[in-house]
Design an enzyme around this catalytic site. Structure first.
Site, PDB file in Angstrom:
ATOM      1  CG  HIS A   1      -1.881   1.072   1.324  1.00 24.37           C
ATOM      2  ND1 HIS A   1      -1.616   2.273   1.952  1.00 24.37           N
ATOM      3  CD2 HIS A   1      -3.156   1.172   0.861  1.00 24.37           C
ATOM      4  CE1 HIS A   1      -2.668   3.054   1.871  1.00 24.37           C
ATOM      5  NE2 HIS A   1      -3.615   2.415   1.219  1.00 24.37           N
TER       6      HIS A   1
ATOM      7  CB  THR B   1       0.762   4.013   4.204  1.00 34.96           C
ATOM      8  OG1 THR B   1       0.217   2.693   4.270  1.00 34.96           O
ATOM      9  CG2 THR B   1      -0.345   5.013   3.909  1.00 34.96           C
ATOM     10  CE  LYS B   2       1.456  -1.322   5.425  1.00 35.21           C
ATOM     11  NZ  LYS B   2       0.223  -0.582   5.209  1.00 35.21           N
ATOM     12  CG  ASN B   3       9.271   0.653   4.800  1.00 33.19           C
ATOM     13  OD1 ASN B   3       8.270   0.968   5.429  1.00 33.19           O
ATOM     14  ND2 ASN B   3      10.446   0.471   5.386  1.00 33.19           N
TER      15      ASN B   3
ATOM     16  CB  ILE C   1       4.287   1.975  -2.450  1.00 34.60           C
ATOM     17  CG1 ILE C   1       5.015   2.917  -3.421  1.00 34.60           C
ATOM     18  CG2 ILE C   1       4.561   2.388  -1.004  1.00 34.60           C
ATOM     19  CD1 ILE C   1       4.511   4.369  -3.368  1.00 34.60           C
TER      20      ILE C   1
END
Length: 373
Positions: A183, A185-187, A189
């Site tokens: 997603h 918001t992850k490291n 993406i």
């Protein structure tokens, strides 16, 4: 304005997406899907990887693979995102929530065995903030009681656990199955996106069928069967090549992205340490057996009033922190289904934890100056 999150683009995403579209194979399981899956298998030691359209999908696949049925019990932390529970509730499971540790939102493994009953089918550890749960205890309990372990590694890419045997293992490679998120918001993406990691060979063949809508289509295209059809339950878990192409551009830059994020985390910690001690605010803890992948930096306030005041102060300066999670055991959907146990630490984190902005292009000092002022 400093947002909570800002997706980082390496510059190759659109180039690879254009290449995928030009190839004529954009529906999934093409060149980029296979490149990404091979990358994870070779770098982190997963036996088999299957990209999915979300981490939620990967968890739902895991629930199907371990044959969750009505009445089965699944142990997981209450301090987690709703997808962790939903995947198993959809199959009819009863969720048995574990409390967090005193010094970390991860589940308190010292209390897990008391939650195991003859109906328990699986344990789902969530590696909060990319920091490992105490996996030796979890795996020992799983072996003792004949349970499955599904790691929710949504936040845990490129993070590791060192067990009592001294061996350092990638998170997601220890349990029978694991789910990752890409997603935005992850490291690393791909907008939306996820992956199922399979560490027990008994699940590989069926996982591929579930992944392909319950058909043996992949085996057909490899020439292993002369026709394909509906052979099991499944769904449309396979992402398009567009998603995989975007993800590949990110994976090529994994080391650089991780280097920058962990530097930001370290800078936050150094700049806020003295202030936090004065304010009696807790900083993130990383146990000796775990590594830090720079996924998030959070503060543990004394109470909800202190947290509210801090968030209001920062938002007035156009800095946007967030809080989460609302304990699942006290949620409108599951409160009446919960067994009534007090989960004291989980509720404390619900009331006091606040996440600071953390993304590749951030200058942490601009945030810490406003916090300390």
């Amino acid at each position: 304005m400093i947002p909570f999150n800002k997706p980082y683009l390496t510059g190759k995403e659109t180039e690879y997406i254009t290449d995928a579209v030009a190839s004529g194979k954009i529906s999934g399981n093409g060149k980029y899907t296979q490149k990404c899956q091979k990358f994870f298998e070779e770098k982190f030691g997963f036996i088999k990887c299957l990209l999915t359209t979300s981490c939620t999908d990967a968890l739902e696949m895991a629930a199907i693979l371990i044959d969750i049925k009505e009445g089965d019990e699944v142990i997981m932390p209450s301090y987690t995102f709703v997808s962790t529970a939903n995947a198993f509730v959809l199959r009819g499971a009863k969720i048995v929530f574990a409390d967090s540790m005193q010094n970390h939102p991860n589940m308190d493994t010292s209390k897990l065995e008391s939650l195991i009953t003859p109906k328990t089918k699986a344990i789902v550890p969530v590696h909060y903030a990319g920091v490992a749960c105490e996996m030796d205890t979890i795996m020992d309990l799983a072996q003792k009681h004949n349970l499955y372990v599904v790691e929710d590694a949504a936040q845990a890419i490129d993070s590791y656990y060192t067990g009592k045997d001294g061996v350092k293992r990638a998170l997601g490679s220890i349990g029978h199955l694991a789910a990752f998120s890409f997603h935005e918001t992850k490291n690393i993406i791909s907008g939306e996106g996820g992956m199922l990691a399979i560490n027990d060979e008994q699940f590989i063949q069926r996982a591929e069928i579930i992944w392909e809508k319950g058909t043996n289509r992949s085996a057909f295209f490899r020439g292993e069967v002369d026709k394909y059809g509906w052979v099991d339950i499944g769904s449309s878990f396979l992402p398009s090549e567009v998603i995989a192409a975007f993800l590949w551009a990110q994976l090529e830059n994994l080391e650089e992205i991780q280097k920058v994020r962990t530097q930001h985390w370290d800078n936050y910690f150094k700049q806020l340490r003295s202030w936090a001690e004065e304010q009696q605010i807790g900083l993130p803890q990383v146990p000796e057996y775990a590594t830090n992948n720079g996924h998030m930096f959070y503060l543990i306030c004394k109470n909800i009033e202190q947290r509210t005041a801090l968030i209001d102060k920062l938002r007035k300066q156009d800095i946007h922190p967030v809080f989460h999670y609302i304990s699942l055991h006290s949620s409108p959907f599951y409160a009446e289904k919960h067994d009534g146990r007090d989960l004291t630490e989980t509720d404390r984190f619900t009331d006091t934890l606040v996440r600071l902005p953390l993304f590749y292009e951030l200058n942490p000092e601009t945030v810490t100056k406003q916090i300390i002022s």
